[in-house]
Design an enzyme around this catalytic site. Structure first.
Site, mmCIF file in Angstrom:
data_model
loop_
_atom_site.group_PDB
_atom_site.id
_atom_site.type_symbol
_atom_site.label_atom_id
_atom_site.label_comp_id
_atom_site.label_asym_id
_atom_site.label_seq_id
_atom_site.Cartn_x
_atom_site.Cartn_y
_atom_site.Cartn_z
ATOM 1 N N ASN A 79 33.707 36.176 35.884
ATOM 2 C CA ASN A 79 35.277 36.143 35.011
ATOM 3 C C ASN A 79 34.685 35.459 33.556
ATOM 4 O O ASN A 79 35.370 34.492 33.448
ATOM 5 C CB ASN A 79 36.247 35.789 35.614
ATOM 6 C CG ASN A 79 37.551 36.021 34.845
ATOM 7 O OD1 ASN A 79 38.532 35.677 34.616
ATOM 8 N ND2 ASN A 79 38.179 36.911 33.839
ATOM 9 N N LYS B 181 34.314 20.626 32.337
ATOM 10 C CA LYS B 181 35.850 20.585 33.554
ATOM 11 C C LYS B 181 36.089 20.375 34.530
ATOM 12 O O LYS B 181 36.539 19.777 34.811
ATOM 13 C CB LYS B 181 36.346 22.097 32.926
ATOM 14 C CG LYS B 181 37.813 21.865 33.109
ATOM 15 C CD LYS B 181 38.808 23.376 33.366
ATOM 16 C CE LYS B 181 37.335 24.170 33.882
ATOM 17 N NZ LYS B 181 38.563 24.241 35.700
ATOM 18 N N ASP B 182 33.914 20.439 34.762
ATOM 19 C CA ASP B 182 33.857 20.545 36.348
ATOM 20 C C ASP B 182 33.161 19.205 36.511
ATOM 21 O O ASP B 182 31.861 18.924 36.363
ATOM 22 C CB ASP B 182 33.072 21.678 37.122
ATOM 23 C CG ASP B 182 34.059 22.387 37.378
ATOM 24 O OD1 ASP B 182 35.020 22.789 37.579
ATOM 25 O OD2 ASP B 182 34.061 23.806 36.171
ATOM 26 N N SER C 291 39.065 29.990 34.674
ATOM 27 C CA SER C 291 38.622 31.788 35.108
ATOM 28 C C SER C 291 39.973 32.002 35.829
ATOM 29 O O SER C 291 41.013 32.856 36.737
ATOM 30 C CB SER C 291 37.865 32.088 36.014
ATOM 31 O OG SER C 291 36.609 31.759 35.299
ATOM 32 N N ARG C 292 40.212 30.466 36.438
ATOM 33 C CA ARG C 292 42.000 30.336 37.634
ATOM 34 C C ARG C 292 43.335 30.642 36.636
ATOM 35 O O ARG C 292 44.072 30.618 36.965
ATOM 36 C CB ARG C 292 41.630 29.353 38.392
ATOM 37 C CG ARG C 292 40.229 29.590 39.592
ATOM 38 C CD ARG C 292 40.388 28.203 40.640
ATOM 39 N NE ARG C 292 39.519 29.190 42.104
ATOM 40 C CZ ARG C 292 38.378 28.154 41.931
ATOM 41 N NH1 ARG C 292 38.125 27.232 41.179
ATOM 42 N NH2 ARG C 292 38.032 28.955 43.072
ATOM 43 N N HIS D 263 33.018 28.937 28.408
ATOM 44 C CA HIS D 263 31.288 29.510 28.798
ATOM 45 C C HIS D 263 30.387 30.153 27.887
ATOM 46 O O HIS D 263 28.915 29.587 27.938
ATOM 47 C CB HIS D 263 31.284 31.148 30.503
ATOM 48 C CG HIS D 263 32.033 30.937 31.484
ATOM 49 N ND1 HIS D 263 32.835 31.103 32.375
ATOM 50 C CD2 HIS D 263 31.283 29.769 31.751
ATOM 51 C CE1 HIS D 263 33.487 30.225 32.319
ATOM 52 N NE2 HIS D 263 33.026 29.899 32.886
ATOM 53 N N HIS E 52 35.057 33.205 29.595
ATOM 54 C CA HIS E 52 35.710 32.588 29.082
ATOM 55 C C HIS E 52 34.942 32.132 27.695
ATOM 56 O O HIS E 52 33.772 31.706 27.881
ATOM 57 C CB HIS E 52 37.250 32.014 29.371
ATOM 58 C CG HIS E 52 36.536 30.558 30.331
ATOM 59 N ND1 HIS E 52 35.804 29.873 29.744
ATOM 60 C CD2 HIS E 52 36.856 29.905 31.552
ATOM 61 C CE1 HIS E 52 35.599 28.564 31.237
ATOM 62 N NE2 HIS E 52 36.305 29.139 32.079
HETATM 63 O O1 PAF Z 1 31.272 26.294 38.079
HETATM 64 C C1 PAF Z 1 30.326 27.169 38.557
HETATM 65 O O2 PAF Z 1 30.887 28.263 37.800
HETATM 66 C C2 PAF Z 1 30.663 27.123 39.618
HETATM 67 O O3 PAF Z 1 30.471 26.284 40.887
HETATM 68 C C3 PAF Z 1 28.917 27.382 39.041
HETATM 69 C C4 PAF Z 1 27.971 25.941 39.440
HETATM 70 C C5 PAF Z 1 28.787 29.325 39.178
HETATM 71 C C6 PAF Z 1 27.980 27.147 41.229
HETATM 72 O O4 PAF Z 1 28.440 28.186 42.214
#
Ligand code: PAF
Length: 282
Positions: free
Chosen positions: A28, A150-151, A187-188, A33, A30
């Protein structure tokens, strides 16, 4: 771009290359990515992305089943961005039997913040990332892998795993991409209805305001400022899990002079049924 679904096909497509640039995703896709793909692209001799919605990192009450799966559109975007190989394994390919060997991140990093509110999340993430790394880099001298800031905590967990297991992989952290109103791309965000979408940028605004207040305050005021920031969001109808100021080095609360330390403000809050996370380095 080659689209492959098995580890054997992936390794066959990568044979002859020495330094994959890898962007793991759950699809998904955006602009965040795609920015990672663009950043990783020049750093390897082949660019690989994966799309795999990893059940291990979802709690039973979370959105594994409803997580958006948009493989065809994602493949088009990756190809346009210059990705060479897309690895999109089926669940049975990555987990042919229950994954009983798992990576448990150190609790001081893996059990706080996201790990506290989503127990087991970083075990699921670390386990699949290590497995994806082994699919992509086995037999390679090394490579690079890109993750989005972001993560923020996820990047730190993965970095520490790479360091502790001496994996020959350089981890790149890509800047968070934002919509015009400041909402971090995710994506959320697609789960938000129109009213929620116009409210959603309040999370990044709350983090920014907390960061400004924190820089001007003595460290012992931080818990109060954090509580006030959470209350302000709650009054707007959010359900905040945390809004907090942490040291960038280890995500621990800062002590000493706040103005002298590299800090990050992190937040997670639910808007309707959608849980959003964001952070700002200050
Ligand atoms: O950030 C993500 O999309 C996921 O946590 C990852 C790193 C692909 C692992 O599933």
């Amino acid at each position: 771009m080659h689209i492959v679904h098995t580890i054997a096909e992936l390794r066959e497509k990568l044979s002859g290359f020495k330094c994959p640039a890898f962007v793991p995703t759950m699809g998904n896709l955006h602009d965040g990515h795609i920015a990672l793909v663009n950043q990783a692209n020049p750093l390897g001799d082949v660019t690989v992305s994966s799309i795999f919605v990893n059940r291990l990192q979802f709690a039973p009450h979370e959105d594994f089943d409803s997580y958006p799966r948009t493989l065809d559109a994602d493949a088009q975007r990756l190809e346009a961005a210059g990705c060479n190989v897309l690895f999109a394994p089926r669940e049975k390919e990555l987990y042919p039997e229950p994954q009983t060997y798992k990576v448990h991140p150190a609790t001081d990093l893996g059990d706080i913040l996201e790990g506290h509110f989503r127990p087991g999340f970083f075990i699921g993430v670390s386990t699949v990332v290590l497995k994806l790394f082994s699919c992509v880099y086995a037999g390679m001298p090394g490579g690079v892998a890109a993750f989005g800031k972001k993560d923020y905590q996820q990047v730190m967990v993965v970095r520490r795993m790479v360091q502790q297991f001496a994996l020959p992989i350089e981890i790149l952290a890509g800047e968070t991409q934002r919509a015009d109103d400041g909402l971090a791309l995710s994506s959320r965000n697609g789960y938000l209805n129109a009213a929620e979408r116009s409210e959603a940028a309040q999370l990044s605004q709350a983090l920014r305001a907390l960061g400004i207040a924190a820089k001007a305050a003595p460290p012992h005021d931080l818990p109060l400022l954090e509580a006030q920031a959470m209350q302000a969001l709650a009054r707007r109808g959010w359900k905040p899990d945390y809004l907090t100021v942490r040291r960038r080095a280890d995500l621990m609360p800062p002590w000493g002079d706040v103005a002298d330390q590299p800090l990050v403000v992190l937040g997670a809050a639910k808007l309707g049924n959608t849980r959003l996370i964001d952070n700002l380095e200050i």
